[in-house]
Design a protein around this motif. Structure first.
Motif, PDB file in Angstrom:
ATOM      1  N   SER A 292     -12.855  22.872 -55.215  1.00 19.47           N
ATOM      2  CA  SER A 292     -13.284  23.568 -53.984  1.00 19.47           C
ATOM      3  C   SER A 292     -14.804  23.695 -53.895  1.00 19.47           C
ATOM      4  N   PRO A 293     -15.532  22.586 -53.729  1.00 20.47           N
ATOM      5  CA  PRO A 293     -17.001  22.659 -53.738  1.00 20.47           C
ATOM      6  C   PRO A 293     -17.624  23.571 -52.680  1.00 20.47           C
ATOM      7  N   ARG A 342       0.191  16.483 -57.385  1.00 21.72           N
ATOM      8  CA  ARG A 342       0.525  17.545 -56.442  1.00 21.72           C
ATOM      9  C   ARG A 342       0.646  16.971 -55.028  1.00 21.72           C
ATOM     10  N   TRP A 343       1.753  17.262 -54.377  1.00 18.71           N
ATOM     11  CA  TRP A 343       1.970  16.816 -52.996  1.00 18.71           C
ATOM     12  C   TRP A 343       3.129  17.606 -52.392  1.00 18.71           C
ATOM     13  N   PRO A 344       2.976  18.147 -51.196  1.00 21.56           N
ATOM     14  CA  PRO A 344       1.805  18.073 -50.324  1.00 21.56           C
ATOM     15  C   PRO A 344       0.661  18.936 -50.858  1.00 21.56           C
ATOM     16  N   ASN A 345      -0.497  18.741 -50.285  1.00 22.71           N
ATOM     17  CA  ASN A 345      -1.684  19.432 -50.781  1.00 22.71           C
ATOM     18  C   ASN A 345      -2.586  19.806 -49.601  1.00 22.71           C
ATOM     19  N   PRO A 346      -2.202  20.841 -48.843  1.00 22.61           N
ATOM     20  CA  PRO A 346      -2.960  21.203 -47.637  1.00 22.61           C
ATOM     21  C   PRO A 346      -4.196  22.048 -47.933  1.00 22.61           C
ATOM     22  N   HIS A 347      -5.023  21.566 -48.847  1.00 19.94           N
ATOM     23  CA  HIS A 347      -6.212  22.321 -49.256  1.00 19.94           C
ATOM     24  C   HIS A 347      -7.215  22.429 -48.101  1.00 19.94           C
ATOM     25  N   LEU A 348      -8.121  23.382 -48.252  1.00 20.11           N
ATOM     26  CA  LEU A 348      -9.186  23.581 -47.274  1.00 20.11           C
ATOM     27  C   LEU A 348     -10.532  23.108 -47.828  1.00 20.11           C
ATOM     28  N   GLY A 349     -10.485  22.107 -48.696  1.00 24.50           N
ATOM     29  CA  GLY A 349     -11.718  21.598 -49.285  1.00 24.50           C
ATOM     30  C   GLY A 349     -12.685  21.011 -48.286  1.00 24.50           C
ATOM     31  N   PHE A 350     -12.173  20.615 -47.129  1.00 28.31           N
ATOM     32  CA  PHE A 350     -13.036  20.113 -46.055  1.00 28.31           C
ATOM     33  C   PHE A 350     -13.055  21.063 -44.860  1.00 28.31           C
ATOM     34  N   GLY A 351     -12.706  22.319 -45.086  1.00 27.22           N
ATOM     35  CA  GLY A 351     -12.644  23.253 -43.979  1.00 27.22           C
ATOM     36  C   GLY A 351     -11.418  22.979 -43.133  1.00 27.22           C
ATOM     37  N   TYR A 356     -13.732  20.543 -39.177  1.00 25.39           N
ATOM     38  CA  TYR A 356     -13.272  19.774 -40.348  1.00 25.39           C
ATOM     39  C   TYR A 356     -14.361  18.773 -40.729  1.00 25.39           C
ATOM     40  N   CYS A 357     -14.691  18.719 -42.009  1.00 26.94           N
ATOM     41  CA  CYS A 357     -15.859  17.966 -42.486  1.00 26.94           C
ATOM     42  C   CYS A 357     -15.892  16.539 -41.949  1.00 26.94           C
ATOM     43  N   ILE A 358     -16.978  16.189 -41.268  1.00 28.16           N
ATOM     44  CA  ILE A 358     -17.101  14.860 -40.682  1.00 28.16           C
ATOM     45  C   ILE A 358     -17.221  13.792 -41.765  1.00 28.16           C
TER      46      ILE A 358
END
Length: 427
Positions: A292-293, A342-351, A356-358
């Motif tokens: 989670s950077p 791990r799957w599914p993986n609905p992380h918010l690592g890109f917001g 959502y991170c371009i």
């Protein structure tokens, strides 16, 4: 001021996530675990002023999808200069909403599609293979952050932007200084402002050169871009170049170095990934969740609104803590385990939502190339020194990580044999 409820009580009165030095230890993980159970949205008193802390995945994801009620235009991070935010609002992707945001995103997005980035793959693999060969030949521990993971995004992004290779190290250094929260106070703030100013001046000069002599690069394309009948202004181009430097150069190194530390601490996970390269894409997603950077994103309520059990008033700031959301056990079973399948993986690592991170596709490509190269060349990782975390409430990662790498038996022939084929997308 009227009292907001619920109040953030996890961690006690001295827990202040606005303090960048709080994140140099692991204490915040335990506090956030308590917060998710007690009050996933709660009012936090802080030296930076009060704000709502969002620690649960569901309310965090929901907040990011409601830009009309929770705006980015009044700042998207704690501690930002109100004057700087006002100057950039509506002209920089991260502090624009609605039509202004869509216009800016349209101008940039063509450069960040998987198809547009496909041509970078061979060059990234070549550079990574050469760098790892050099580090392995040295045969001694080295700082992974400084010598491997920090240069990785620069090789991709700065080339795309048309920055001459001779200037890459200079710009990386400026970006590190511009977002260095280790020291507080007027002098440190002035040093960060000076570094940002140098970045702005650099890209203003590069833009002038590209207007006179266009090339096949992003800055040249932005100089000629017309969206909804309007060209981008010089200020918009320079501001977003600075934004790309932060998002593109600062986050991927934290994901990459965090992954290598996880592989050192969990060698069985690394062995499994080497034995089954089809897991590579899932491993990339798990790295983004586990490391989670981005530490947080801030929004400001434009109207009275409800989020979870909290009644939020217009003008209140709301902060989503991504590492906490990505460790929510109501969404991620065994969230503290590093599971490359791990799957599914609905992380918010890109917001999430419109912001959502371009650069998500670029970050995934960089991590994929790193994993494939490491799998060919490295059999095992060993921590060989102190693990130093970065003091920041905005970026979550390592300042230094000394590792010793055991070369794979077949590493000597890796360059001749070529890279493994790219693993498939998880189904």
């Amino acid at each position: 001021m009227l009292t907001r409820t619920p109040l953030f009580t996890a961690g006690g009165a001295d827990f202040d996530p606005a303090d960048p030095h709080l994140f140099t230890t692991d204490r915040h993980h335990q506090v956030w675990r308590q917060a998710r159970r007690r009050h996933p949205v709660a009012w936090q008193e802080s030296a930076d002023g009060g704000f709502w802390s969002v620690t649960g995945h569901r309310p965090g994801s929901e907040l990011l999808r409601r830009p009309a009620e929770f705006t980015s235009t009044l700042g998207m991070r704690l501690g930002s200069s109100p004057q700087a935010v006002r100057a950039a609002a509506g002209r920089m992707l991260v502090v624009a909403d609605g039509p202004a945001h869509r216009r800016l995103r349209t101008a940039h997005s063509a450069w960040f599609t998987p198809r547009a980035l496909a041509g970078l793959r061979a060059e990234l693999l070549r550079r990574l293979d050469a760098r790892l060969a050099e580090l392995l030949d040295r045969g001694t521990p080295f700082d992974v952050v400084g010598e491997l993971t920090a240069p990785l995004p620069a090789w991709a992004l700065l080339g795309m932007m048309g920055v001459p290779a001779a200037d890459w190290d200079h710009l990386v250094g400026l970006t590190l200084r511009a977002f260095d929260d280790d020291e507080r106070g007027p002098e440190a703030a002035a040093a960060r402002t000076e570094a940002h100013t140098e970045v702005f001046l650099y890209f203003a000069d590069l833009l002038d050169r590209r207007r006179d002599e266009p090339g096949d690069d992003m800055v040249s394309a932005l100089a000629q871009a017309v969206v909804d009948g309007q060209p981008l202004t010089d200020e918009e181009i320079v501001l977003n170049c600075d934004g790309l430097m932060n998002g593109g150069l600062e986050t991927t190194p934290h994901a990459a170095s965090g992954a290598m530390l996880a592989f050192a601490r969990h060698p069985e996970v690394w062995r499994r990934l080497r034995q089954d390269p089809e897991l590579t894409d899932r491993a990339v997603e798990e790295i983004l969740r586990y490391t989670s950077p981005p530490m947080h994103a801030m929004r400001t309520a434009t109207v009275d609104a409800t989020l979870g059990d909290a009644s939020i008033r217009a003008g209140d700031r709301v902060v989503v803590w991504f590492p906490s959301c990505n460790a929510d056990d109501t969404v991620f079973p065994d969230p503290e385990r590093f599971l490359v399948d791990r799957w599914p993986n609905p992380h918010l690592g890109f917001g999430g939502g419109p912001h959502y991170c371009i650069g998500a596709a670029l970050a995934r490509l960089e991590l994929r190339c790193l994993l494939e190269t490491l799998a060919r060349r490295v059999e095992a990782f060993e921590v060989a020194g102190a693990v130093v975390r970065q003091a920041s409430n905005f970026l979550n990662g390592l300042r230094r990580l000394d590792l010793a790498l055991a070369p794979a038996p077949s590493a000597a022939g890796a360059a001749l044999n070529g890279p493994r084929r790219r693993s498939g997308t998880p189904r």
